[in-house]
Design a protein around this motif. Structure first.
Motif, PDB file in Angstrom:
ATOM      1  N   GLU A 161       9.577   5.077  -0.534  1.00  0.00           N
ATOM      2  CA  GLU A 161       8.926   3.775  -0.022  1.00  0.00           C
ATOM      3  C   GLU A 161       9.845   2.650  -0.437  1.00  0.00           C
ATOM      4  OE1 GLU A 161       4.330   4.972  -1.368  1.00  0.00           O
ATOM      5  OE2 GLU A 161       5.385   3.446  -2.717  1.00  0.00           O
ATOM      6  N   ASP A 162      10.919   2.369  -1.315  1.00  0.00           N
ATOM      7  CA  ASP A 162      11.754   1.472  -1.245  1.00  0.00           C
ATOM      8  C   ASP A 162      12.782   1.373  -0.042  1.00  0.00           C
ATOM      9  OD1 ASP A 162      10.744   0.454  -3.581  1.00  0.00           O
ATOM     10  OD2 ASP A 162      12.054   1.550  -4.850  1.00  0.00           O
ATOM     11  N   LYS A 189      11.216  -6.525   2.955  1.00  0.00           N
ATOM     12  CA  LYS A 189      10.798  -7.297   1.917  1.00  0.00           C
ATOM     13  C   LYS A 189      11.045  -8.731   2.041  1.00  0.00           C
ATOM     14  CE  LYS A 189       9.543  -4.355  -1.625  1.00  0.00           C
ATOM     15  NZ  LYS A 189      10.055  -3.431  -2.999  1.00  0.00           N
ATOM     16  N   ARG A 198       1.001  -1.178   0.212  1.00  0.00           N
ATOM     17  CA  ARG A 198       0.057  -0.073  -0.028  1.00  0.00           C
ATOM     18  C   ARG A 198       1.029   1.175   0.107  1.00  0.00           C
ATOM     19  NH1 ARG A 198      -4.390  -0.600   4.110  1.00  0.00           N
ATOM     20  NH2 ARG A 198      -2.641   0.074   5.514  1.00  0.00           N
ATOM     21  N   PRO A 199       0.622   2.259  -0.845  1.00  0.00           N
ATOM     22  CA  PRO A 199       1.364   3.459  -1.088  1.00  0.00           C
ATOM     23  C   PRO A 199       1.213   4.313   0.426  1.00  0.00           C
ATOM     24  CG  PRO A 199      -0.366   3.651  -2.494  1.00  0.00           C
ATOM     25  CD  PRO A 199      -0.493   2.194  -1.735  1.00  0.00           C
ATOM     26  N   LEU A 200       2.229   4.848   0.510  1.00  0.00           N
ATOM     27  CA  LEU A 200       2.177   5.682   1.537  1.00  0.00           C
ATOM     28  C   LEU A 200       1.089   6.818   1.647  1.00  0.00           C
ATOM     29  CD1 LEU A 200       6.019   7.039   1.968  1.00  0.00           C
ATOM     30  CD2 LEU A 200       4.785   5.480   3.545  1.00  0.00           C
ATOM     31  N   TYR A 255       2.333   7.680   8.704  1.00  0.00           N
ATOM     32  CA  TYR A 255       3.795   7.231   8.441  1.00  0.00           C
ATOM     33  C   TYR A 255       4.585   7.893   7.181  1.00  0.00           C
ATOM     34  CZ  TYR A 255       7.686   4.119   8.715  1.00  0.00           C
ATOM     35  OH  TYR A 255       9.035   3.727   8.878  1.00  0.00           O
ATOM     36  N   SER A 258       2.450   9.287  -3.464  1.00  0.00           N
ATOM     37  CA  SER A 258       3.825   9.124  -2.751  1.00  0.00           C
ATOM     38  C   SER A 258       5.027   8.357  -3.481  1.00  0.00           C
ATOM     39  CB  SER A 258       3.449   8.230  -1.592  1.00  0.00           C
ATOM     40  OG  SER A 258       2.739   7.052  -2.288  1.00  0.00           O
ATOM     41  N   GLN A 259       4.403   7.778  -4.686  1.00  0.00           N
ATOM     42  CA  GLN A 259       5.741   7.219  -5.507  1.00  0.00           C
ATOM     43  C   GLN A 259       6.639   8.172  -6.200  1.00  0.00           C
ATOM     44  OE1 GLN A 259       2.780   6.820  -5.815  1.00  0.00           O
ATOM     45  NE2 GLN A 259       2.250   7.089  -7.883  1.00  0.00           N
ATOM     46  N   ARG A 301       5.030   1.041   9.774  1.00  0.00           N
ATOM     47  CA  ARG A 301       3.828   1.098   9.547  1.00  0.00           C
ATOM     48  C   ARG A 301       2.836  -0.102  10.064  1.00  0.00           C
ATOM     49  NH1 ARG A 301       2.794   1.864   3.343  1.00  0.00           N
ATOM     50  NH2 ARG A 301       1.213   3.183   3.927  1.00  0.00           N
ATOM     51  N   LEU A 359      12.424   2.703   2.724  1.00  0.00           N
ATOM     52  CA  LEU A 359      11.641   2.431   3.966  1.00  0.00           C
ATOM     53  C   LEU A 359      11.284   0.983   4.148  1.00  0.00           C
ATOM     54  CD1 LEU A 359       9.102   5.328   4.477  1.00  0.00           C
ATOM     55  CD2 LEU A 359      11.064   5.025   5.626  1.00  0.00           C
ATOM     56  N   PHE A 360      11.101   0.397   3.092  1.00  0.00           N
ATOM     57  CA  PHE A 360      10.404  -0.912   3.257  1.00  0.00           C
ATOM     58  C   PHE A 360      11.392  -2.180   2.743  1.00  0.00           C
ATOM     59  CE2 PHE A 360       6.648   1.777   2.672  1.00  0.00           C
ATOM     60  CZ  PHE A 360       6.304   1.992   3.855  1.00  0.00           C
TER      61      PHE A 360
END
Lengths: 858, 111
Positions: free
Chosen positions: A312-313, A320, A101-103, A238, A108-109, A409, A315-316
């Motif tokens: 996003e990359d 993954k 899910r996007p921020l 977040y 957000s991308q 998140r 952060l996550f």
């Protein structure tokens, strides 16, 4: 159609009446001749092929009856499915919230995370002057902001609270396109050295500490002794919500670290791409600026480039591999559940052959039987899905709890529409998977076959092959799951066994901030720290008190350049840095940091004595190679010191500490005594000979007595810091273990069920064998070997598959090969034992078959 | 799909229905009555075979149904023989003659 038949009936009656038959009798006669009206209607509809809906209703009714009649069967099948679907949905929700899910910001991308790059560090904080040049020269971003973590002490009603904050340039919120909840966010005017100090507070702080009071806007708050006017409340989304307070970076730009291009004091860039610019285009833009700066400022910029990633990359990406592994594992579990239910249905289909035989003899065609079976399995799937939702809800709550702060998140995790959609699709797909298995078998029965009674004891070889294949599949899937769990188990065990360089058990810690104008003088800080140490030491149960900054095992670093006396000056662009720690004299004993050579600090290392330093074994090995470092002199922050008295003499070598946790290599380290260089932020680590957290109250009271305006934070057992460094691996291990335990249970139940059924099917054969003299052992071994063969084949296939699949776990493994023999052997053993266990009861039952009973049979 | 003799009987029923519709459009009841009448009561059509047969014929495009008022003034569904149906009837009639002649020849022989 209805009217037409009624017309027919009435015309018939009328005719009979006209022939002189009394009306009542005419009606009866006509009806009799007419036959069952409903039945005719149905046949007609058949001819019309409009029966779909009615069929569905009828199938549903039949399926309902079928389910109620076999309550036990239904319950077990539905629970099995629910288990698979529930686990799968919970993990999906987790992965969905964290990864997919996007921020919650517009586009957000388009938000990009930028730091500096150097081959030695990959990502490194940004120099302020470089940021200014990047900011002014770039043409790829609409907003280009700089920020840095900034702790504050909030003095509120005589109480001090530690706040986590960010110092940000005014474009920070623009990059997120975040809107304030109330008030406003920063403007360029706020972001000036001369501006009146303003602050934006986070939604959480606003709600928890200020009771969501709207009048907070315009009020002043005391942050570490300075007054800031609150201008707005930032949304709790977040990653913004990970902070309590935001202040303009511009207020600080007068300070020295802003004017030295070679200084990289923890800044990070957050920027928003222009709508028509891609990340790669922006990268080219940024690299060309960095190259220009390299030419322009060779001393500070040689070798420095740009590190950039989508936020996003950034952060996550860490979470993954683990989440994908879990997603795969829970899908395997779902598959196993399906296979199990397919098997159960297959066994039942055997028992229902008669039923379907009679049906087709009565005129049901293939598509009707298929319809019936489909509706039955769909109903089962829907029931399983419904229970699955419940299970998913419960386990999601539980997952949130155990993941705690290990995942970004995590608070957003919930069973939402997308998860429900996923669950529905899963239920339907699984229904088809398990529903298809019995179909072929059931429909291949000829009517004659079904109605003759001899059939009950024989089973088509095809049916047996199906069941065998399903058992093999189950064991293969379970084996791969077990290998995954085994590898993570071994990893976790290795992590616990490994030495991070210091001891973390039986210790309590807290952090303490001395950011207050009262402690601007180093001497004051040294005095109050010493006073705190003495008071803490007098608490019963507290042993040695270590004082340190940055906190070991916490993952934070302070990089400093250094120069060793008598070595060549570093070439332009060459980076010589060391991770610097400030420690008190008891630190080494308080955390069991082993001394390799020389000595650690003592009370005689003071401001008046000669400056000293202790290095770690990695420093000694890398810089001094085979020579003795003790007695060599070093300067930190730059080349040779202007005052020869500033040289620090190396007095000892200690063990290297895994600052980032065991899975990531840390930099070489150097310690200086807090009596000679006194930091404004320190952590205390105390040995305890009682349960660490029982001392919490006494510690709070003691520290409050020292200075009520200096808040303490992160009061916790020190081992929780170590636990945190391995939490990803441990969590993955635990979840994989749970999933594979479930899989193992299902596989065992499946094997048991099939084997029991086989024994029942072969009662006659076994009876004959026993009658003509077969020993019970022979019979038992016959059954055992038939079951174990299936388990064995499945195990073998599963282990082979694992050789390929474990590659995907390799990122999560520590000191364990993805082909780790121990794990594979362990899995083979466990699965073998479980297989044997599952086969034992049916095999034993087979030996108890009385020949006479079996032969009487039919 | 059943066996040959079934098909023959079904075919015969459909042929009879088509024949009943050859002169005029009729409703189901009319068809049943007409067949009973012509056969002197031999063919008493069961509702359960008549209507399915009618729907089959309609599906094959041999007959077409429409709503109209019956001779007794009630709503009824009438069936009309289409040209495709008429052609089918002719074919079947020819086949039937051949077939019945053959059967007759066999049955009248001395065995």
């Amino acid at each position: 159609m209805n009217t037409e038949m009624r017309f027919h009936l009435e015309a018939h009656i009328e005719e009979l009446i006209s022939q002189g038959v009394p009306p009542e009798e005419a009606r009866k006669a006509a009806l009799k001749e007419f036959g069952n009206l409903e039945f005719h209607k149905e046949e007609c509809r058949d001819a019309w092929h409009t029966r779909f809906l009615e069929n569905l209703v009828r199938h549903l009714r039949l399926a309902g009856k079928q389910m109620l009649r076999n309550k036990g069967f239904t319950l077990i099948a539905a629970m099995t499915l629910a288990l698979g679907i529930g686990a799968n949905t919970a993990i999906y929700s987790l992965a969905n919230s964290v990864l997919f899910r996007p921020l919650a910001f517009p586009d957000s991308q388009k938000i990009v995370f930028i730091k500096e790059w150097h081959e030695r560090f990959t990502d490194f904080s940004v120099s302020y002057l470089n940021f200014r040049d990047w900011h002014d020269q770039q043409s790829s971003f609409t907003s280009f902001a700089l920020y840095r973590g900034q702790g504050y002490n909030l003095i509120d009603q005589g109480e001090a609270h530690r706040l986590r904050g960010y110092s940000v340039t005014h474009e920070y919120f623009e990059a997120f396109q975040a809107d304030p909840i109330i008030g406003r966010l920063f403007t360029p005017e706020d972001d000036q050295p001369s501006a009146k100090p303003t602050a934006v507070i986070g939604e959480q702080l606003w709600r928890n500490r200020f009771n969501a009071r709207e009048t907070i806007i315009g009020e002043t708050i005391n942050l570490t002794g300075e007054l800031f006017t609150v201008i707005g409340v930032a949304p709790g989304i977040y990653p913004i919500d990970s902070r309590d307070v935001f202040t303009p970076l511009g207020l600080l730009t007068g300070e020295g670290q802003f004017t030295n291009r070679g200084s990289h004091p923890g800044f990070v860039v957050i920027a928003r791409l222009k709508p028509d610019v891609s990340l790669d285009q922006a990268r080219v833009d940024m690299q060309s600026i960095a190259s220009r700066l390299e030419v322009e400022y060779p001393d500070s910029n040689t070798g420095w480039g740009v590190y950039m990633k989508l936020l996003e990359d950034q952060l996550f990406s860490n979470s993954k591999p683990a989440l994908f592994a879990l997603l795969a594992a829970s899908s395997f579990l779902l598959l196993i559940a399906c296979v199990n239910v397919a098997n159960m249905l297959l066994v039942r289909a055997q028992g229902r052959r008669e039923e379907f035989g009679v049906r087709s003899a009565l005129g049901a065609n293939k598509s009707q039987i298929l319809g019936q079976l489909t509706v039955e399995s769909l109903s089962l799937g829907v029931l399983g899905g419904a229970i699955g939702i419940l299970l998913a809800g419960i386990s999601t709550r539980w997952l949130k709890e155990i993941f705690g702060t290990a995942l970004p998140r995590i608070n957003e995790v919930q069973i939402d529409t997308s998860a429900l959609l996923y669950l529905t699709i899963m239920s339907v797909i699984t229904s088809f998977i398990f529903g298809l298995a019995p179909f072929r078998q059931t429909t291949q029965i000829s009517q004659r076959e079904a109605l003759s009674s001899g059939l009950r004891t024989s089973e088509s070889s095809q049916g047996r092959r199906w069941k065998s294949a399903l058992i093999v599949t189950e064991f293969a899937l379970t084996a791969t799951l077990l290998v995954g769990a085994g590898l993570m188990l071994r990893t976790t065990a290795k992590l616990y066994q490994s030495d991070p360089g210091l001891e973390y058990d039986q210790r309590i810690m807290f952090s303490w901030s001395l950011y207050s104008s009262e402690y601007n003088e180093a001497l004051k800080r040294i005095q109050i720290t010493e006073q705190a140490k003495q008071s803490l030491k007098s608490i019963p149960g507290v042993g040695e008190v270590g004082i340190i900054n940055p906190l070991p095992l916490s993952g934070s670093d302070t990089f400093s350049s250094y120069y060793v006396e008598g070595t060549p000056m570093p070439k332009t662009g060459e980076i010589v840095t060391v991770s610097r720690f400030w420690a008190n004299n008891d630190f080494a004993t308080a955390v069991g940091l082993k001394l390799r050579a020389g000595r650690f600090f003592t009370e005689f290392d003071t401001r008046e004595s000669q400056p000293v330093a202790v290095i770690d074994s990695k420093f000694a090995r890398q810089v001094f190679l085979d020579t003795d470092p003790i007695g060599r002199r070093i300067n930190i922050d730059g080349g040779p010191p202007s005052d020869p008295n500033d040289w620090k003499t190396i007095i000892g070598v200690v063990e290297h500490v895994s600052q980032y946790g065991l899975t990531r290599e840390a930099h070489k380290q150097i310690y200086v005594p807090i009596t000679q260089e006194s930091p404004r932020f320190v952590s205390f680590i105390m040995e305890t000979n009682v349960e660490p957290m029982t001392l919490a109250k006494a510690i709070r009271k003691t520290m409050s007595n020292i200075d009520p305006n200096l808040p303490i934070q992160r009061l916790q057992p020190y081992d929780s810091l170590f636990e945190r460094t391995i939490s990803n691996e441990r969590l993955l291990m635990q979840l994989l273990a749970i999933l594979s335990a479930l899989a193992l249970t299902l596989a065992a139940v499946g094997l048991y069920g099939v084997l029991s059924y086989t024994v029942r099917q072969r009662t006659q054969e076994i009876g004959i064998r026993m009658a003509i003299g077969a020993l019970p052992q022979t019979v038992r071994n016959l059954i055992l070997s038939s079951g174990l063969r299936l388990a064995g084949i499945g195990l073998f296939i599963g282990l082979l598959a694992s050789l390929g699949l474990s590659r995907f776990l390799s990122k999560m493994l520590y000191d364990v090969s993805e082909f780790d023999a121990v794990s594979f052997v362990m899995v083979a053993f466990v699965l073998g034992m479980v297989g044997l266990f599952a086969c034992w009861a049916p095999a034993y039952r087979a030996t108890r078959i009385a020949p006479s009973l079996a032969l009487r049979g039919e | 799909m059943g066996n040959k003799s079934n098909n023959l009987l079904l075919g015969a029923l459909e042929m009879l229905i088509l024949k009943a519709l050859a002169i005029e459009d009729r409703h189901g009841w009319g068809i049943a009555k007409r067949l009973k009448q012509i056969s002197n009561g031999t063919f008493s059509l069961n509702v359960g075979s008549l209507y399915p047969a009618l729907y089959r014929l309609e599906k094959k495009g041999f007959v077409k149904s429409y709503e109209a008022i019956s001779e007794k003034g009630r709503d009824a569904r009438f069936y009309k023989l289409l040209s495709k149906g008429r052609k089918q009837l002719e074919d079947q009639q020819a086949n039937w003659k051949e077939f019945s002649a053959a059967v007759e020849a066999v049955m009248l022989s001395d065995g």
